[in-house]
Design a protein around this motif. Sequence first.
Motif, mmCIF file in Angstrom:
data_model
loop_
_atom_site.group_PDB
_atom_site.id
_atom_site.type_symbol
_atom_site.label_atom_id
_atom_site.label_comp_id
_atom_site.label_asym_id
_atom_site.label_seq_id
_atom_site.Cartn_x
_atom_site.Cartn_y
_atom_site.Cartn_z
ATOM 1 N N VAL A 570 0.866 -1.183 0.000
ATOM 2 C CA VAL A 570 0.000 0.000 0.000
ATOM 3 C C VAL A 570 0.901 1.230 0.000
ATOM 4 O O VAL A 570 1.875 1.299 0.759
ATOM 5 C CB VAL A 570 -0.925 0.029 1.237
ATOM 6 C CG1 VAL A 570 -1.729 1.319 1.266
ATOM 7 C CG2 VAL A 570 -1.859 -1.174 1.218
ATOM 8 N N PHE A 571 0.584 2.181 -0.878
ATOM 9 C CA PHE A 571 1.373 3.415 -0.928
ATOM 10 C C PHE A 571 0.715 4.464 -0.034
ATOM 11 O O PHE A 571 -0.391 4.924 -0.312
ATOM 12 C CB PHE A 571 1.480 3.926 -2.367
ATOM 13 C CG PHE A 571 2.344 3.067 -3.227
ATOM 14 C CD1 PHE A 571 3.711 3.071 -3.076
ATOM 15 C CD2 PHE A 571 1.788 2.221 -4.171
ATOM 16 C CE1 PHE A 571 4.519 2.268 -3.857
ATOM 17 C CE2 PHE A 571 2.584 1.412 -4.955
ATOM 18 C CZ PHE A 571 3.960 1.432 -4.798
ATOM 19 N N GLU A 572 1.409 4.776 1.045
ATOM 20 C CA GLU A 572 0.926 5.788 1.979
ATOM 21 C C GLU A 572 1.182 7.160 1.361
ATOM 22 O O GLU A 572 2.328 7.526 1.109
ATOM 23 C CB GLU A 572 1.673 5.641 3.306
ATOM 24 C CG GLU A 572 1.092 6.442 4.442
ATOM 25 C CD GLU A 572 1.832 6.175 5.743
ATOM 26 O OE1 GLU A 572 1.168 5.986 6.762
ATOM 27 O OE2 GLU A 572 3.082 6.151 5.732
ATOM 28 N N ARG A 573 0.115 7.901 1.112
ATOM 29 C CA ARG A 573 0.243 9.178 0.391
ATOM 30 C C ARG A 573 0.005 10.364 1.316
ATOM 31 O O ARG A 573 -0.914 10.347 2.126
ATOM 32 C CB ARG A 573 -0.763 9.248 -0.755
ATOM 33 C CG ARG A 573 -0.816 8.012 -1.603
ATOM 34 C CD ARG A 573 -1.872 8.125 -2.684
ATOM 35 N NE ARG A 573 -2.199 6.822 -3.240
ATOM 36 C CZ ARG A 573 -2.951 6.625 -4.294
ATOM 37 N NH1 ARG A 573 -3.476 7.652 -4.934
ATOM 38 N NH2 ARG A 573 -3.212 5.417 -4.727
ATOM 39 N N LYS A 574 0.841 11.350 1.150
ATOM 40 C CA LYS A 574 0.615 12.647 1.785
ATOM 41 C C LYS A 574 0.728 13.682 0.680
ATOM 42 O O LYS A 574 1.812 14.159 0.363
ATOM 43 C CB LYS A 574 1.644 12.910 2.891
ATOM 44 C CG LYS A 574 1.492 11.984 4.097
ATOM 45 C CD LYS A 574 2.506 12.315 5.172
ATOM 46 C CE LYS A 574 2.369 11.379 6.368
ATOM 47 N NZ LYS A 574 3.407 11.662 7.393
ATOM 48 N N ILE A 582 5.250 9.994 -0.741
ATOM 49 C CA ILE A 582 4.664 8.667 -0.920
ATOM 50 C C ILE A 582 5.637 7.643 -0.360
ATOM 51 O O ILE A 582 6.835 7.698 -0.640
ATOM 52 C CB ILE A 582 4.395 8.364 -2.402
ATOM 53 C CG1 ILE A 582 3.554 9.463 -3.015
ATOM 54 C CG2 ILE A 582 3.715 7.023 -2.575
ATOM 55 C CD1 ILE A 582 3.519 9.426 -4.506
ATOM 56 N N LYS A 583 5.105 6.726 0.436
ATOM 57 C CA LYS A 583 5.952 5.732 1.069
ATOM 58 C C LYS A 583 5.262 4.375 0.978
ATOM 59 O O LYS A 583 4.096 4.255 1.336
ATOM 60 C CB LYS A 583 6.173 6.128 2.528
ATOM 61 C CG LYS A 583 7.476 5.671 3.108
ATOM 62 C CD LYS A 583 7.635 6.281 4.484
ATOM 63 C CE LYS A 583 8.793 5.656 5.224
ATOM 64 N NZ LYS A 583 8.866 6.148 6.596
ATOM 65 N N PRO A 584 5.964 3.339 0.468
ATOM 66 C CA PRO A 584 5.335 2.019 0.408
ATOM 67 C C PRO A 584 5.371 1.327 1.756
ATOM 68 O O PRO A 584 6.316 1.499 2.528
ATOM 69 C CB PRO A 584 6.213 1.274 -0.604
ATOM 70 C CG PRO A 584 7.556 1.902 -0.476
ATOM 71 C CD PRO A 584 7.320 3.339 -0.101
ATOM 72 N N MET A 585 4.334 0.566 2.048
ATOM 73 C CA MET A 585 4.328 -0.229 3.275
ATOM 74 C C MET A 585 3.564 -1.516 3.018
ATOM 75 O O MET A 585 2.754 -1.611 2.091
ATOM 76 C CB MET A 585 3.702 0.550 4.441
ATOM 77 C CG MET A 585 2.256 0.911 4.255
ATOM 78 S SD MET A 585 1.611 1.800 5.683
ATOM 79 C CE MET A 585 -0.094 2.050 5.195
ATOM 80 N N THR A 602 12.659 -7.036 0.590
ATOM 81 C CA THR A 602 13.321 -6.989 -0.718
ATOM 82 C C THR A 602 12.328 -7.276 -1.840
ATOM 83 O O THR A 602 12.339 -6.618 -2.887
ATOM 84 C CB THR A 602 14.475 -8.009 -0.760
ATOM 85 O OG1 THR A 602 15.433 -7.675 0.249
ATOM 86 C CG2 THR A 602 15.160 -8.000 -2.113
ATOM 87 N N SER A 603 11.456 -8.266 -1.591
ATOM 88 C CA SER A 603 10.430 -8.595 -2.596
ATOM 89 C C SER A 603 9.548 -7.394 -2.880
ATOM 90 O O SER A 603 9.181 -7.132 -4.036
ATOM 91 C CB SER A 603 9.561 -9.760 -2.095
ATOM 92 O OG SER A 603 10.326 -10.906 -1.879
ATOM 93 N N MET A 604 9.194 -6.656 -1.839
ATOM 94 C CA MET A 604 8.345 -5.481 -2.016
ATOM 95 C C MET A 604 9.052 -4.438 -2.885
ATOM 96 O O MET A 604 8.466 -3.917 -3.846
ATOM 97 C CB MET A 604 7.992 -4.866 -0.658
ATOM 98 C CG MET A 604 7.143 -3.600 -0.768
ATOM 99 S SD MET A 604 6.689 -2.879 0.829
ATOM 100 C CE MET A 604 8.230 -2.092 1.305
ATOM 101 N N TYR A 605 10.313 -4.159 -2.569
ATOM 102 C CA TYR A 605 11.034 -3.131 -3.313
ATOM 103 C C TYR A 605 11.227 -3.535 -4.778
ATOM 104 O O TYR A 605 11.046 -2.720 -5.691
ATOM 105 C CB TYR A 605 12.397 -2.871 -2.667
ATOM 106 C CG TYR A 605 12.318 -2.200 -1.323
ATOM 107 C CD1 TYR A 605 11.295 -1.302 -1.028
ATOM 108 C CD2 TYR A 605 13.252 -2.458 -0.326
ATOM 109 C CE1 TYR A 605 11.220 -0.681 0.206
ATOM 110 C CE2 TYR A 605 13.190 -1.836 0.906
ATOM 111 C CZ TYR A 605 12.168 -0.951 1.172
ATOM 112 O OH TYR A 605 12.094 -0.336 2.388
#
Length: 711
Positions: A570-574, A582-585, A602-605
């Motif tokens: 999920v991309f946390e958006r501000k 934007i930060k992925p989590m 690592t898989s996420m990135y």
Amino acid sequence: MIIKKIEIENFMCYYGISLFKLSDGLNIILGANGEGKTKFYEAFEWLFDGKKSEAEKEKIVSQKKFKEIKIDTPFYVRVSALLLWLGKEYSVKRSFKVIKQSETELSISDNKIEVLVKHTNGENLPEPNAQDFLDTKFFPTEIRRYSMFKGETDLNIFNQSKALVNLIDNFSEAKKYEKFSQKGKMLSENAERILAKKSLLDKKNRSEYKTLENDINAYNRTLNSLKDEVVDIENSIDTYTSSLEDIERFMNNGEEVTVINTRIEQHRRVIDRVERDMKENYTESLFDNGWILQKFKKYHDEFSLKISEANKLRRKIEKDHDIKKGIKTAILNKDLIPLSLHIPNKETMMELVDDEFCKVCNRPAPKDSDAYTFMKSKLDEMILNESSTNEESFYKANHIRQLENIQAKHDTNIKYYKRIETDITDTFNFNNTLIEQRKEADKEIDKLESKRDNILGKTGESNASINSKMGNYKNWTALRSEKEKGLIHKNIEIDSYKEKLLTKKQRKDYLDNQSGSSYEIETRNILRDIETIFNETKQNEFNVFIDKLQAKSNYYLNKINVDSFTGKIVFERKISENQNNIKPMLQSKDTKVYDYNTSLLTSMYISILFAISELSNDVNDEYYPWVFDAATSTFDQNKISHFLNSIHETSNQKILISKDFVNESNDEKNPIIIHEDFKNIKKDKAFWIKLKRPFDKEDLSTLETEVKEIK
């Protein structure tokens, strides 16, 4: 950009010339630890950035070459590549000359970077300012940051809130709208300047107009400064939040701490809303909202009574004067004082006479009746009075009439003044309700923070570690809370300046509209709309790209993590007018995952990189290669296979350097072998790099890496 081949000459363990002929798809370079994998990555990195000090340059010289060469004989350390870019062939070469001065000493020349482009006539011509060409056009530094990864830790660039924004800005459709947005702004400003010149020609408004322009510029400068402060505060909040999350990630009961933090955040949002909605600017309400007039009606009634008495006295004196002088006919009973001549006014009297009806007493007044005669006489008197020089009038001034006009104006506002008391009561009740909500939220936050402290205190770590982490946690939490409160006040201040700026701009527009032609005004308005449309479109495309990126990232995450937990990216958006963060989590259902392993992270990135690459193909005509060195060291064999088969599907060029599928053997002649499973991996080209045997483990001058293409 496609890399056709790479040559490495006398670079550390790469003795002589080593050649890699690459495909434009997936290239896998296998090698055991210490056999030259990372040296390949460092050679490729050096080719483009050239960042090596004199001492570092000495270290990258092949010791085997140095030992073999005769004294005073020069040789070169070189890395070169043949590349295709925008339909042309480029040769990039970085090198320096080495001269052996003794068995232990050498001299090194400066780095030389050369970029040749092959033209249609076959001629190779050098690019001037080669390094600048590489850094800004050919393989931009900003792109390299997202294309070259040395180890898994390099992939954590996405932990930085700006990293993903920069990447999206480079690859999303929003990039195309940036130039249109800038052009729209320029045209709009030109239209404003044309109208401003005309407005300044108007001598009557020139002084006011210049003041407005100065005020607008001052407000804009203040707003820009405040927005910069907001960005700094938001970045500080993000930094504290990341630090706090890092602590929570390694603590027992982290999930419970996360739930508590979520509830604390909900109560903080209540406090933020209360701070925002509270109407405590009583000085402004007292004057701008008219609260000071709460008791006005009482004084207005007294004021009206005195005017009425003064008016009655004036009329009595005028009546006595008129009778005495015989100027007027006393129509009314001599004991009664006639109304002022203007009550009712002439227009009303004309209407009553024409309608033959007294609308004051609601009775008919037929022609020649006493009532009709009275109204007609009154009307005639008004008409006569308008043309009279008033030489016989007892009162030469008209002060009471002026006071009556003031009274009439206030009469129309009495209804509003009656609402002031209700407004005051409602405001105080509203504020008191918000104050209670804030007290309740503060109370709940205290309870939750106490509960969180108890949980964090039971982590089972040493006292020193607990104290350090608890101290940092409490300190950073307090600092973040302080920054969040400061952010609220800064935003309130910004809103206040925006209102002031809007008022000034509206007045400036009014003056512009008076001075400019309808064509110029319409042109300005259209250009303003165009600028707004481009800006909104750019932001919309940015958001659309994020939505697509999230969906595509999860697609790849599921492909890489077959038969294991994946969670959801999920991309946390501000998103704000000041900046986009934007930060992925990773989430498990609706809860943020803190206790994930390095392999999953690592898989996420990598999934995000795959997704960006695929989506960018729809937007950009140019792709850049990926170079991964040991980016999947925490993957197991099964996951590695899924990963490699997934990366093979992506369209851009990949160079993956890995120790996977390289195993030790009991065969003395072939101590290192490639596992049979590697044959089943989808790939376009594969290379096996290994040290030439035999070699002395304690002597660098015996090391030479061989390159073998795996068929």
